[in-house]
Design a protein around this motif. Structure first.
Motif, PDB file in Angstrom:
ATOM      1  N   THR A  91       0.848  -1.188   0.000  1.00 36.97           N
ATOM      2  CA  THR A  91       0.000   0.000   0.000  1.00 36.97           C
ATOM      3  C   THR A  91       0.887   1.242   0.000  1.00 36.97           C
ATOM      4  O   THR A  91       1.889   1.295   0.716  1.00 36.97           O
ATOM      5  CB  THR A  91      -0.912   0.013   1.247  1.00 36.97           C
ATOM      6  OG1 THR A  91      -1.764  -1.122   1.196  1.00 36.97           O
ATOM      7  CG2 THR A  91      -1.751   1.288   1.302  1.00 36.97           C
ATOM      8  N   TYR A  92       0.481   2.233  -0.812  1.00 41.42           N
ATOM      9  CA  TYR A  92       1.233   3.483  -0.902  1.00 41.42           C
ATOM     10  C   TYR A  92       0.366   4.649  -0.452  1.00 41.42           C
ATOM     11  O   TYR A  92      -0.866   4.574  -0.460  1.00 41.42           O
ATOM     12  CB  TYR A  92       1.713   3.716  -2.341  1.00 41.42           C
ATOM     13  CG  TYR A  92       2.993   2.964  -2.637  1.00 41.42           C
ATOM     14  CD1 TYR A  92       4.229   3.606  -2.604  1.00 41.42           C
ATOM     15  CD2 TYR A  92       2.965   1.595  -2.895  1.00 41.42           C
ATOM     16  CE1 TYR A  92       5.395   2.911  -2.837  1.00 41.42           C
ATOM     17  CE2 TYR A  92       4.135   0.887  -3.122  1.00 41.42           C
ATOM     18  CZ  TYR A  92       5.344   1.564  -3.093  1.00 41.42           C
ATOM     19  OH  TYR A  92       6.505   0.871  -3.301  1.00 41.42           O
ATOM     20  N   ARG A  93       1.052   5.706  -0.049  1.00 50.35           N
ATOM     21  CA  ARG A  93       0.365   6.937   0.347  1.00 50.35           C
ATOM     22  C   ARG A  93       0.819   8.095  -0.532  1.00 50.35           C
ATOM     23  O   ARG A  93       2.003   8.200  -0.858  1.00 50.35           O
ATOM     24  CB  ARG A  93       0.625   7.265   1.817  1.00 50.35           C
ATOM     25  CG  ARG A  93      -0.096   6.335   2.773  1.00 50.35           C
ATOM     26  CD  ARG A  93      -0.213   6.933   4.155  1.00 50.35           C
ATOM     27  NE  ARG A  93      -1.023   6.099   5.033  1.00 50.35           N
ATOM     28  CZ  ARG A  93      -1.693   6.551   6.094  1.00 50.35           C
ATOM     29  NH1 ARG A  93      -1.644   7.846   6.414  1.00 50.35           N
ATOM     30  NH2 ARG A  93      -2.409   5.736   6.833  1.00 50.35           N
ATOM     31  N   VAL A  94      -0.122   8.959  -0.866  1.00 48.16           N
ATOM     32  CA  VAL A  94       0.167  10.206  -1.576  1.00 48.16           C
ATOM     33  C   VAL A  94       0.243  11.308  -0.518  1.00 48.16           C
ATOM     34  O   VAL A  94      -0.568  11.344   0.408  1.00 48.16           O
ATOM     35  CB  VAL A  94      -0.930  10.543  -2.600  1.00 48.16           C
ATOM     36  CG1 VAL A  94      -0.544  11.781  -3.418  1.00 48.16           C
ATOM     37  CG2 VAL A  94      -1.190   9.352  -3.522  1.00 48.16           C
ATOM     38  N   TYR A  95       1.219  12.196  -0.656  1.00 48.18           N
ATOM     39  CA  TYR A  95       1.387  13.249   0.345  1.00 48.18           C
ATOM     40  C   TYR A  95       1.626  14.603  -0.313  1.00 48.18           C
ATOM     41  O   TYR A  95       2.029  14.694  -1.474  1.00 48.18           O
ATOM     42  CB  TYR A  95       2.558  12.922   1.289  1.00 48.18           C
ATOM     43  CG  TYR A  95       3.902  12.815   0.591  1.00 48.18           C
ATOM     44  CD1 TYR A  95       4.636  13.951   0.239  1.00 48.18           C
ATOM     45  CD2 TYR A  95       4.449  11.570   0.280  1.00 48.18           C
ATOM     46  CE1 TYR A  95       5.856  13.853  -0.403  1.00 48.18           C
ATOM     47  CE2 TYR A  95       5.675  11.456  -0.355  1.00 48.18           C
ATOM     48  CZ  TYR A  95       6.370  12.597  -0.696  1.00 48.18           C
ATOM     49  OH  TYR A  95       7.582  12.504  -1.343  1.00 48.18           O
ATOM     50  N   LEU A  96       1.378  15.655   0.460  1.00 46.53           N
ATOM     51  CA  LEU A  96       1.787  17.012   0.124  1.00 46.53           C
ATOM     52  C   LEU A  96       2.883  17.410   1.110  1.00 46.53           C
ATOM     53  O   LEU A  96       2.714  17.253   2.328  1.00 46.53           O
ATOM     54  CB  LEU A  96       0.617  17.989   0.239  1.00 46.53           C
ATOM     55  CG  LEU A  96      -0.506  17.834  -0.775  1.00 46.53           C
ATOM     56  CD1 LEU A  96      -1.678  18.748  -0.405  1.00 46.53           C
ATOM     57  CD2 LEU A  96      -0.019  18.165  -2.185  1.00 46.53           C
ATOM     58  N   ALA A  97       4.008  17.887   0.603  1.00 48.84           N
ATOM     59  CA  ALA A  97       5.125  18.295   1.452  1.00 48.84           C
ATOM     60  C   ALA A  97       5.440  19.758   1.195  1.00 48.84           C
ATOM     61  O   ALA A  97       5.652  20.164   0.044  1.00 48.84           O
ATOM     62  CB  ALA A  97       6.354  17.437   1.155  1.00 48.84           C
ATOM     63  N   TRP A  98       5.485  20.558   2.275  1.00 48.93           N
ATOM     64  CA  TRP A  98       5.709  22.005   2.208  1.00 48.93           C
ATOM     65  C   TRP A  98       7.100  22.333   2.732  1.00 48.93           C
ATOM     66  O   TRP A  98       7.497  21.881   3.812  1.00 48.93           O
ATOM     67  CB  TRP A  98       4.642  22.701   3.057  1.00 48.93           C
ATOM     68  CG  TRP A  98       4.630  24.200   3.028  1.00 48.93           C
ATOM     69  CD1 TRP A  98       3.897  25.017   2.215  1.00 48.93           C
ATOM     70  CD2 TRP A  98       5.342  25.090   3.915  1.00 48.93           C
ATOM     71  NE1 TRP A  98       4.117  26.343   2.528  1.00 48.93           N
ATOM     72  CE2 TRP A  98       5.007  26.411   3.557  1.00 48.93           C
ATOM     73  CE3 TRP A  98       6.241  24.875   4.955  1.00 48.93           C
ATOM     74  CZ2 TRP A  98       5.527  27.528   4.221  1.00 48.93           C
ATOM     75  CZ3 TRP A  98       6.775  25.978   5.609  1.00 48.93           C
ATOM     76  CH2 TRP A  98       6.415  27.289   5.242  1.00 48.93           C
TER      77      TRP A  98
END
Length: 288
Positions: A91-98
């Motif tokens: 399983t993979y996760r999508v992320y937003l990184a700031w």
């Protein structure tokens, strides 16, 4: 004979980074403590996929990946980032990184790794967007790039240039929250990807960025006999921010340390490796 550096690591569940060494040893990177090392000999290829480079090839000092062309090809051939293993069952996760105002990227990471990928990149704030199979996560990543113009890479030079002038936590989180809302509202999400409600994670305290002085220089490369030493102020991604005895605040990208044999040096020892200035736009200046 020195120890051979394998880069910065963030042990699972830990809030303190470590320097990893070939052979499995680690050294905690305690903020506020002295740190110093000197490179010896030549920089050698670190191999690929856990295998030693059969040629023991030399690699350039300024390369951020200490691999010869053959080992680089082998590593890439088994890379999820290169879509070389599309049938990966995890399983993979999508992320937003700031990383700073106007600098947010989208990416994916294996769910079993938790936030390690975000720590390794130096993400100041991050939030999960969704979870599901690899290719569904990849399609969602591409959707955000196309529909919202969110990049999948931000150069480290730009990240370094803004770390000492970050806005407060409310402003940091608000920018990520706004992009998260826009992303979840998009049509075209892969059906097998499960959206994740917004929850921001802020790494300013973990990295030691509160009150961090602006960097005066960044190390361009290590050289045989060259020393780097100072007091550790912050660790963000692969970067060490050091207060040196004579050269101000200097940033060392630990990816440049891999492949070198390193021996200890005193905290007050003078910097004796090539450096470059740091401009506000994140573009590094010439040698000085």
């Amino acid at each position: 004979m020195g120890w051979r550096c394998a880069g910065v690591g963030w042990p699972s569940g830990a809030r303190v980074s470590v320097l990893r060494w070939e052979g499995g040893r680690v050294s905690p990177l305690a903020l506020g403590k002295g740190l110093g090392f000197r490179a010896e000999g030549a920089r050698r290829c670190v191999g690929a996929r856990g295998n030693t480079c059969p040629m023991g090839a030399m690699v350039p000092g300024r390369a951020t990946r200490a691999r010869c062309p053959e080992c680089a090809r082998l590593d890439r051939a088994h890379s999820v980032a290169a879509d070389a293993v599309p049938d990966d069952p995890r399983t993979y996760r999508v992320y937003l990184a700031w990383f700073g105002p106007g600098m947010t990227k989208v990416g994916i990471t294996a769910e079993e790794r938790g936030p390690a990928r975000l720590l390794e990149q130096g993400a100041v704030v991050f939030a999960w967007l969704g979870r599901g199979p690899l290719m569904a996560a990849r399609r969602t990543e591409e959707l955000l790039r196309a529909a919202l113009g969110v990049p999948d890479r931000i150069p480290y030079a730009r990240k370094r240039a803004v770390r000492a002038a970050l806005p407060g936590p409310d402003e940091r989180i608000a920018e990520v929250a706004g992009l998260h809302r826009r992303a979840l509202a998009l049509s075209g999400w892969a059906e097998s990807l499960e959206p994740i409600a917004f929850e921001a994670v802020d790494h300013v305290g973990v990295f030691g960025l509160d009150g961090l002085p602006a960097a005066d220089a960044v190390v361009r490369e290590l050289v045989d006999g060259g020393a780097v030493a100072g007091r550790l102020l912050a660790v963000a991604g692969p970067d060490l921010h050091l207060r040196t005895a004579r050269d101000g605040i200097v940033v060392v990208d630990t990816r440049l340390m891999t492949g070198w044999d390193l021996v200890g040096a005193g905290e007050g020892e003078a910097l004796s490796v090539p450096t470059a200035g740091v401009r506000e736009d994140g573009v590094q200046g010439g040698l000085f």
